[in-house]
Design a protein around this motif. Structure first.
Motif, short mmCIF file in Angstrom:
data_model
loop_
_atom_site.label_atom_id
_atom_site.label_comp_id
_atom_site.label_asym_id
_atom_site.label_seq_id
_atom_site.Cartn_x
_atom_site.Cartn_y
_atom_site.Cartn_z
N ASP A 120 -54.88 7.16 6.39
CA ASP A 120 -55.85 8.25 6.32
C ASP A 120 -56.56 8.18 4.97
OD1 ASP A 120 -57.36 10.46 6.77
OD2 ASP A 120 -55.76 11.90 6.50
N ASN A 121 -57.59 7.46 4.90
CA ASN A 121 -58.24 6.74 5.97
C ASN A 121 -58.53 5.32 5.51
OD1 ASN A 121 -59.48 6.23 8.42
ND2 ASN A 121 -61.40 7.19 7.86
N ASP B 273 -61.02 7.64 12.17
CA ASP B 273 -60.24 8.43 11.20
C ASP B 273 -59.00 9.05 11.83
OD1 ASP B 273 -59.39 9.92 9.06
OD2 ASP B 273 -60.78 11.56 9.43
N HIS C 7 -64.24 8.15 6.29
CA HIS C 7 -64.10 8.76 4.96
C HIS C 7 -63.27 7.87 4.06
CE1 HIS C 7 -59.98 10.60 4.92
NE2 HIS C 7 -60.15 10.79 6.21
N GLU D 174 -63.85 14.16 2.45
CA GLU D 174 -63.69 14.62 3.84
C GLU D 174 -62.57 15.65 3.91
OE1 GLU D 174 -61.78 14.51 7.91
OE2 GLU D 174 -60.94 14.08 5.95
N GLU D 175 -61.52 15.40 3.13
CA GLU D 175 -60.30 16.21 3.24
C GLU D 175 -60.51 17.66 2.85
OE1 GLU D 175 -57.95 15.15 4.82
OE2 GLU D 175 -57.67 13.00 4.54
N TYR E 263 -48.68 9.14 13.82
CA TYR E 263 -49.57 9.49 12.71
C TYR E 263 -49.32 10.91 12.20
CZ TYR E 263 -54.26 10.31 10.60
OH TYR E 263 -55.31 10.60 9.77
#
Ligand code: ZN
Length: 518
Positions: free
Chosen positions: A312-313, A374, A300, A346-347, A445
């Motif tokens: 991200d990302n 991702d 993404h 995507e989020e 992360y």
């Protein structure tokens, strides 16, 4: 020696389509590794995308600029690319955030407006702070609401410690650490109750405060590390919503609690841009033998906007772009067509990839394999067969050609279980496509970079990203050359331990094509 090698390589490339069958795998693999290591474009790409363009929130001008940049970049490498519109979203542009405590003493505070926060205008808003009250029930909350008028309302709990647990673990007395954890979990429970007793969810709470005439909403979404907060979207429609660092939120909270009546001035400027189109960037290296079959790279492209979306990302994006660049140079006439998808939104629910799956059944039914990445900047360490019965055979064959230094770090799970969400590979798995997640080692992360204000260029570990680009390029090369089309048989899924029902394959879900409205 050097000259001779490059002469051989040049010959391989030039006569590639004619003599391909005689080119051993290892020559192409070695050339991929060499190109990745000796001519890496990762740092340059990262700087242009993360520093030059910045965060890529759906519906913002930066997101659009990023799509245009990606198309231009692919074209500069001789790879045809296009932006495909799949929907539209509320357009918004972040302006400056500047937050000062002006009483009882002066301090510039560390914080930022949440995405889609309404603008205060250039003059800003000055008001006193109050803490969301602990009321008996929802009717008591309604009676209290007029007190919100003209005030900044603090809606988050003040954290009892700004030290992450690993720091306590290293230095605290054992009893002291246990006591802190106990007190913190009691405070968390009490704050959850406080919110619940308003009778409103977080979205309706924000709107109720806004309708009661509040000056703004102040939150602090600490991400359990030093200096790190998660930055998501505002629920208000007229008044600003800001996030303060743990330290400054705690300061203002304690001063408010002790009756010092702090006053803040908030400048949070932003622009509403109406509905704007949203895109996926698709690039393609045409296949020569089976152009109607596809091997796909996927990551993404959008991000949240507290940082610059570096891990991200940004890093998944870099892996796929660099792999495409390397492949177009070393393996320019692939047997199958190579596609890359850089997905929008995507989020907000895998929207770009779900739209692609809906819009391109002719491609989806002919995907040999898809590789998505991702979960941060780390080296790939996990690969699941996603519930495809024969994934072991072909992924095992393809992985065998990956240099041992990269391959031996990857723990595989076959047949694995199909992922129902989390990232864009799931949009394809739901459609029965052999789609896989190249899953990274963490580099903290979850706490430090995922959706945080610290997801920035400096967190990228380029050696790991380079290793992932090599892996992705080799897997694509092997998937293109495989004489067999990958079977799509699904494994019998284990019984769901929670429901006792037999496991079922995740269902396809439609994208949100018109987002940010209502
Ligand atoms: Zn992501």
């Amino acid at each position: 020696m050097r000259k001779l090698k490059s002469f051989i390589l040049l010959s391989l490339i030039s006569f590639h389509s004619i003599v391909f069958a005689q080119v051993p795998d290892s020559a192409i693999v070695n050339a991929i590794v060499k190109e990745a290591n000796e001519n890496s474009q990762l740092e340059k790409l990262a700087h242009e995308l993360m520093d030059g363009i910045g965060p890529r929130l759906v519906g913002t001008p930066k997101m659009k600029k990023a799509h245009e940049w990606a198309v231009a970049k692919y074209q500069s490498w001789g790879i045809p690319a296009r932006n495909e519109k799949w929907g539209e979203w509320r357009g918004w542009e972040r302006g400056i955030t500047h937050i000062d405590m002006v009483s009882p003493w002066v301090k510039t505070l560390e914080g930022t407006q949440l995405a889609w926060s309404p603008s205060t205008g250039a003059k800003g808003v000055t008001a006193e702070t109050i803490i969301l009250p602990d009321v008996a029930d929802s009717s008591a909350f309604r009676q209290w609401l007029p007190n919100a008028k003209g005030k900044f309302i603090m809606i988050s709990m003040a954290q009892p410690t700004g030290r992450p647990d690993y720091n306590w673990e290293e230095f605290a007395e054992k009893e002291s650490f246990e006591k802190m954890k106990r007190q913190r979990s009691e405070a968390n429970d009490a704050w959850r109750q406080r919110l619940r007793k308003t009778g409103l969810n977080s979205r309706d709470l924000a709107l109720a405060l806004e309708n009661a005439g509040a000056a703004g909403i102040i939150a602090s979404n600490w991400s359990n590390g030093f200096g790190v907060n998660k930055i998501f979207g505002a629920n208000t429609k007229k008044i600003p919503t800001i996030d303060l660092s743990l330290e400054d939120y705690g300061l203002v909270y304690r001063l408010t609690e002790s009756g010092n009546k702090p006053r803040l001035t908030v400048h949070a400027e932003s622009k509403e841009l109406g509905m704007v189109p949203t895109f996926n960037t698709i690039a393609e290296i045409k296949g020569t033998q089976k152009p109607g079959e596809f091997v796909m790279l996927s990551a993404h492209f959008d991000s949240w906007d507290g940082g610059t979306g570096a891990t991200d990302n940004g890093t998944g994006t870099l892996v796929m772009m660099e792999a495409m660049r390397i492949l177009s140079k070393i393996y320019p006439n692939p047997a199958r067509t190579i596609l890359v998808g850089h997905w929008g939104s995507e989020e907000q629910g895998l929207n770009g990839s779900r739209a692609f799956v809906e819009d391109h059944p002719e491609i989806v039914s002919n995907i040999q394999a898809l590789f998505n990445q991702d979960n941060g900047t780390g080296r790939v360490v996990n690969l699941s067969g996603q519930g495809f019965l024969h994934a072991y055979d072909y992924l095992g064959r393809w992985l065998a050609k990956v240099p041992a230094s990269i391959r031996t770090q990857i723990e595989t799970r076959f047949p694995g279980t199909p992922g129902g969400g989390g990232s864009d590979y799931a949009s394809f798995v739901a459609a029965g496509v052999p789609a896989f997640s190249l899953s990274s080692t963490s580099w903290a992360y979850g706490s430090y970079t995922w959706h945080t204000n610290r997801d920035t260029y400096d967190k990228i570990v380029f050696d790991d990203v380079r290793s992932n680009a090599i892996l992705a390029a080799i897997l694509v090369y092997m998937a293109c050359e495989d004489p067999n089309k990958t079977p799509r048989d699904k494994a019998v899924l284990p019984v769901n331990s929670r429901t006792g029902e037999p496991g079922t394959w995740p269902a396809m879900r439609p994208p949100t094509r018109k987002g940010g409205v209502n």
